[in-house]
Write a protein that holds these residues in place. Structure first.
Motif, PDB file in Angstrom:
ATOM      1  N   LEU B 106      53.551   5.111  77.420  1.00  0.00           N
ATOM      2  CA  LEU B 106      53.956   5.485  76.061  1.00  0.00           C
ATOM      3  C   LEU B 106      52.771   6.204  75.448  1.00  0.00           C
ATOM      4  O   LEU B 106      51.670   5.646  75.366  1.00  0.00           O
ATOM      5  CB  LEU B 106      54.315   4.248  75.238  1.00  0.00           C
ATOM      6  N   ASN B 108      51.469   8.444  72.141  1.00  0.00           N
ATOM      7  CA  ASN B 108      51.694   8.954  70.797  1.00  0.00           C
ATOM      8  C   ASN B 108      51.046  10.321  70.652  1.00  0.00           C
ATOM      9  O   ASN B 108      49.906  10.526  71.082  1.00  0.00           O
ATOM     10  CB  ASN B 108      51.042   8.013  69.781  1.00  0.00           C
ATOM     11  N   PRO B 110      50.703  12.134  67.389  1.00  0.00           N
ATOM     12  CA  PRO B 110      51.050  12.128  65.957  1.00  0.00           C
ATOM     13  C   PRO B 110      51.020  13.508  65.300  1.00  0.00           C
ATOM     14  O   PRO B 110      51.822  13.753  64.389  1.00  0.00           O
ATOM     15  CB  PRO B 110      50.007  11.183  65.334  1.00  0.00           C
ATOM     16  N   VAL B 115      56.627  10.925  70.206  1.00  0.00           N
ATOM     17  CA  VAL B 115      56.254   9.816  71.079  1.00  0.00           C
ATOM     18  C   VAL B 115      56.830  10.141  72.453  1.00  0.00           C
ATOM     19  O   VAL B 115      58.023  10.430  72.566  1.00  0.00           O
ATOM     20  CB  VAL B 115      56.807   8.471  70.570  1.00  0.00           C
ATOM     21  N   ASP B 181      46.931   7.278  72.693  1.00  0.00           N
ATOM     22  CA  ASP B 181      47.182   8.159  71.554  1.00  0.00           C
ATOM     23  C   ASP B 181      46.462   9.477  71.801  1.00  0.00           C
ATOM     24  O   ASP B 181      45.268   9.483  72.086  1.00  0.00           O
ATOM     25  CB  ASP B 181      46.677   7.523  70.259  1.00  0.00           C
ATOM     26  N   TRP B 183      45.316  12.733  70.079  1.00  0.00           N
ATOM     27  CA  TRP B 183      45.139  13.195  68.701  1.00  0.00           C
ATOM     28  C   TRP B 183      44.952  14.684  68.576  1.00  0.00           C
ATOM     29  O   TRP B 183      45.307  15.284  67.573  1.00  0.00           O
ATOM     30  CB  TRP B 183      43.940  12.484  68.047  1.00  0.00           C
TER      31      TRP B 183
END
Lengths: 190, 190
Positions: B106, B108, B110, B115, B181, B183
């Motif tokens: 999974l 992310n 953002p 997702v 994540d 970014w």
């Protein structure tokens, strides 16, 4: 959807070129308005004390399912991560500060175009309080869970998975990741 | 978003009552137009033969990242489950039939409101072929992966996690679930 959000002309359902399903299409400006599932993200805030494990639930102050109990959860927002969303919803609905652990469950709810994710979490203190979307916030042991008053099937499944894994963990096993597809609307007659 | 999709009047950004962030709001009909992250779902289709493990990648025939390699993946559609989406995208982009296994990653993203989810999968045969969104489809061993020509960071991370876990599994360990994540936009100067 009735009008194009880019040019205000009426939209119609059509299958765009190189696509295989109907979309809302604007024949004036050509915009294709895709519609996709939304993520609902929450936590399982756990408080351990005197050998007893309790989970924090919120009594809903809003529809749908006003007055029913839920884990703190809500729609993920743009520009946040899934863990940001779990922490934010837990604070907004339960006023609770948590330490977040692993992703615990993923539940598909295709008839409402949603995917629900729940993270295991440890409640950091007992300073919780209902947010604007909650009537009450309360800790429940497994025996105290109001099973017939749980707001959503995804929450009931996640709580069942959690207490099953908790029993496993007490016998030397561990928590694992759970997934389930929820097909029927709550209260449907089938 | 410039106009209300329900009544065609102009929308404006405002914080609705009982909310804490700006939404596109129609002052004519009162509709609040929420915008939420989208799920991109794919698979890691694996072919094991003669002790060698290879993964199926697709060379993109569409923007963004035309000509770069990706795992088969795409936007989840309404009224399907996450596993439906993984199977559908794998068939649409690679013409490949798979047996789907556990959720593997999974990620992310953002800054683009996404997702990404990837499932491990076993390729059922070698009858794959590029779909309309792919130029080529090809099996790659770990040594052959075109790391500098991977389309998206989420795909590169997922492939790295996969080959790390594969090494672990060969030493008696097992595959696990990974989350990350991402970014920075690809090619950003920071």
């Amino acid at each position: 959807m009735k009008f194009c959000s880019e040019c205000a002309q009426p939209v119609s359902l059509a299958i765009p070129p190189d696509d295989n399903r109907q979309r809302y299409v604007c024949s004036a400006c050509g915009t294709i308005h895709y519609q996709n599932p939304k993520l609902v993200i929450g936590s399982i805030p756990v408080w351990e004390h005197d050998g007893q494990t309790r989970v924090l639930l919120c009594k809903r102050a809003i529809e749908p399912r006003y007055g029913y109990w839920t884990l703190p959860a809500g729609f993920m927002e743009n520009e946040e991560t899934t863990t940001d969303a779990a922490r934010r919803e837990t604070f907004e609905e339960a006023g609770a500060q948590i330490e977040l652990h692993e992703l615990f469950s993923l539940l598909n709810v295709p008839h409402v175009h949603q995917v629900h994710l729940f993270y295991r979490a440890t409640l950091l203190d007992l300073e919780y309080a209902p947010g604007i979307e909650s009537l009450e916030v309360q800790l429940f042991s497994e025996a105290e869970i109001p099973w017939s008053d749980i707001a959503f099937p995804t929450v009931a499944h996640t709580l069942k998975f959690f207490f099953e894994d908790l029993a496993t963990a007490r016998n030397g096993g561990s928590f694992s990741f759970h997934t389930k597809d929820v097909w029927k609307p709550l209260g449907s007659q089938e």
